[in-house]
Design an enzyme around this catalytic site. Structure first.
Site, PDB file in Angstrom:
ATOM      1  CG  ASP A 201       9.281   1.435  39.447  1.00 48.88           C
ATOM      2  OD1 ASP A 201       8.143   1.848  39.210  1.00 48.88           O
ATOM      3  OD2 ASP A 201      10.298   2.157  39.398  1.00 48.88           O
ATOM      4  CE  LYS A 227       5.869   8.571  37.397  1.00 50.28           C
ATOM      5  NZ  LYS A 227       6.598   9.583  36.636  1.00 50.28           N
TER       6      LYS A 227
HETATM    7  N1  PMP Z   1       9.869   4.590  38.747  1.00 52.34           N
HETATM    8  C1  PMP Z   1       9.656   4.876  37.469  1.00 52.34           C
HETATM    9  C2  PMP Z   1       9.870   3.803  36.433  1.00 52.34           C
HETATM   10  C3  PMP Z   1       9.238   6.153  37.103  1.00 52.34           C
HETATM   11  O1  PMP Z   1       9.037   6.450  35.812  1.00 52.34           O
HETATM   12  C4  PMP Z   1       9.047   7.132  38.116  1.00 52.34           C
HETATM   13  C5  PMP Z   1       8.629   8.544  37.767  1.00 52.34           C
HETATM   14  N2  PMP Z   1       9.309   9.105  36.699  1.00 52.34           N
HETATM   15  C6  PMP Z   1       9.263   6.770  39.432  1.00 52.34           C
HETATM   16  C7  PMP Z   1       9.670   5.490  39.724  1.00 52.34           C
HETATM   17  C8  PMP Z   1       9.045   7.731  40.545  1.00 52.34           C
HETATM   18  O2  PMP Z   1       7.692   8.089  40.634  1.00 52.34           O
HETATM   19  P1  PMP Z   1       7.213   9.224  41.637  1.00 52.34           P
HETATM   20  O3  PMP Z   1       8.092  10.403  41.373  1.00 52.34           O
HETATM   21  O4  PMP Z   1       5.793   9.469  41.254  1.00 52.34           O
HETATM   22  O5  PMP Z   1       7.372   8.690  43.012  1.00 52.34           O
END
Ligand code: PMP
Length: 408
Positions: A201, A227
Site C-alpha cells: 500500500d 495524495k
Molecule cells: N492506505 C493508506 C496508507 C492511506 O493513507 C490511505 C488514505 N488515507 C488509504 C490507504 C486510502 O486511500 P484512498 O482513500 O485514496 O483510497
C-alpha cells in the site's frame, strides 16, 4: 537545500495563498490529500475545453485524441514506476479500490479455506478490511505482524508467520498514522522465499520516495492520485503481468470484454480486463500532469527536502514539554503524530484550526493501531513538498498556545 526553490514551488499552488480566519493557511493535512499545482488545475480545464470525449471506442477525431492522451498517461505511469509493461498499470478510483480489486480477484483465483493472509498492525483500514472480508468469505485466516512501541514492524515475528499456507503479504510502504517507513525490501525478500506475493500500500509513499517496482520486485502496488498532487477519484494498481493474467476480472461491463453472447463472454486483455465501464478519463489524463510535476522537481530531491524538514520539525516539537510523539521509528517520512498531555486530540485540532493551521485528528483510519498503542487517536501533521520551516515554526507556536489553554 540550496537547489530546492521552495518559494517557486509554493507559487505553483494557488490555494497556499489563502487565508483562513484572516490567518495565512498552514496546510499540514497532506496525508489526507495534497493540494494541486496550477499545471494540474489547468490540465483539468484543458481536458474539458479541448479534448473531452469517450475513449477506446470512437472512430472520430476527438475520441482518438482522448484515447491517445489516456494511454500516454498509462505509459507515463509505467515509466514513473519502471514497470516492465504498460499493461501492468491498471487505473482504479484510488488505493482503496486497488486493494479491493486484488482482494476480490487474487482472492478468487488463489485463496482457499485454511489459507492465510498476512497484514501488519499499522495498516490503514483500506488494507485491512478487504482482507478481513475475503478471509470471512473463504474461511481463510488473517495474521497480523505485531509492532514495537516505537511503531516499527517486529520482523522476527514476521519471519515466524511465514509458511506455505500464506497466500499473500499486504503491508503499507509508509504508515499514514506514524510515518514509519517499513523495511519493504526485506519483507518482499522473505515472502518470496516462500513464493508468497507481496502487495504494498503505497498511498503514503509514492509522493515521498522514488519507487521502482522492478527493483523492489513487488507483486502489487496501490496508490491514489489525490495524495500525489493529482486529481481525486483516480488511482493506480500496479500488478505483475504473471499475476494479473491469472486473475479473473473485477467488474463486468463495457471495455473489459472481447466478445459477448448470451451463452458466454470472453474477456479482454490486460489492462482492460480490469477496467470495466467508462473510466475516469479526466482523472487519468490529469494524473499525468501530476507525474510531470513530481518528475520536474525529482522525487530524490523531494525526499531529501522533506527528510530535513521532518528532522527540523521533530526537534522543534520535542522542545514542547507537554508533547509526546507517537511513532518514533528510526526510518520515518513526512508524518508527525503527537499528543499533548491527556488532552483529546480533537481539542488541539480545533484550536490549531482557529490559527489557520490544518492538521488531522483522530484514529486516521487505523483503529487497531490506536488500540495497540492504548490511545484514542493522535494529532497528525503531515508534510508535503511545499511545506516550509515557517509552517513548522507556526505549528510549534500554535501547539504551545493550545497547550497553555487546554492544560491551564
Ligand atoms: N492506505 C493508506 C496508507 C492511506 O493513507 C490511505 C488514505 N488515507 C488509504 C490507504 C486510502 O486511500 P484512498 O482513500 O485514496 O483510497
Amino acid at each position: 537545500m540550496a537547489h530546492y526553490d521552495i518559494q517557486r514551488i509554493r507559487n505553483d499552488f494557488p490555494i497556499l495563498a489563502a487565508t483562513i480566519y484572516d490567518k495565512p493557511l498552514i496546510y499540514l493535512d497532506n496525508g489526507a490529500t495534497t493540494q494541486k499545482p496550477q499545471s494540474v488545475i489547468d490540465a483539468i480545464s484543458q481536458y474539458y475545453s479541448t479534448l473531452n470525449s469517450n475513449v477506446h471506442r470512437g472512430v472520430h477525431y476527438l475520441s482518438q485524441r482522448a484515447t491517445d492522451a489516456f494511454e500516454a498517461s498509462r505509459k507515463k505511469l509505467q515509466v514513473f514506476l519502471n514497470s516492465l509493461h504498460d499493461h501492468e498499470i491498471i487505473f482504479t478510483r484510488g488505493t482503496t479500490e486497488s486493494i479491493n480489486l486484488v482482494a476480490a480477484c487474487y482472492g478468487k483465483a488463489f485463496v482457499n479455506a485454511g489459507d492465510e493472509i498476512i497484514i501488519s498492525a499499522l495498516e490503514h483500514h483500506s488494507n485491512m478490511v478487504p482482507w478481513q472480508m475475503l478471509c470471512e468469505d473463504i474461511g481463510a485466516t488473517l495474521k497480523i505482524i505485531p509492532i514495537t512501541d516505537a511503531g516499527e514492524l517486529d520482523m522476527d515475528a514476521f519471519r515466524l508467520l511465514l509458511n506455505d499456507r500464506v497466500k499473500l503479504v499486504a503491508v503499507a510502504y509508509i504508515s499514514n498514522s506514524l510515518g514509519t517507513i517499513n523495511p519493504v525490501r526485506e519483507i518482499i525478500k522473505l515472502a518470496h522465499g516462500y513464493d508468497i506475493p507481496v502487495l504494498l500500500d503505497a498511498a503514503q509513499a509514492v509522493q515521498h520516495v522514488p519507487i521502482d517496482v522492478q527493483e523492489l520486485d513487488v507483486d502489487f502496488l496501490a496508490f491514489s492520485g489525490h495524495k500525489m498532487y493529482g486529481p481525486t477519484g483516480i488511482g493506480v494498481l500496479y500488478g505483475k503481468e504473471k499475476w494479473l493474467n491469472k486473475m479473473p476480472p473485477y467488474q463486468g461491463g463495457g471495455e473489459m470484454i472481447k466478445r459477448v453472447t448470451f451463452e458466454k463472454t470472453t474477456y479482454n486483455e490486460l489492462p482492460f480486463k480490469f477496467e470495466a465501464g467508462t473510466p475516469n478519463i479526466e482523472g487519468v489524463i490529469c494524473l499525468s500532469a501530476a507525474v510531470d510535476y513530481l518528475n520536474d522537481i525529482g522525487l530524490a530531491n523531494i525526499y531529501t527536502y522533506e527528510h530535513e524538514l521532518l528532522e527540523y520539525a521533530t526537534n522543534a516539537l520535542l522542545d514542547i514539554p507537554e508533547l509526546r510523539l507517537v511513532g518514533t521509528a528510526t526510518e520515518k517520512s513526512s508524518v508527525i503524530s503527537f499528543l499533548i498531555g491527556n488532552v483529546h486530540p480533537y481539542d488541539v485540532g480545533v484550536i490549531l484550526d482557529k490559527l489557520g493551521i490544518a492538521v488531522r485528528t483522530g484514529h486516521h483510519c487505523t483503529e487497531p493501531l490506536m488500540d495497540r498503542l492504548c490511545i484514542p487517536g493522535t494529532v497528525r501533521a503531515s508534510l508535503a513538498l511545499y511545506t516550509t520551516v515557517d509552517d513548522i515554526d507556526t505549528l510549534v507556536e500554535g501547539i504551545k498556545k493550545a497547550a497553555s489553554m487546554l492544560l491551564a
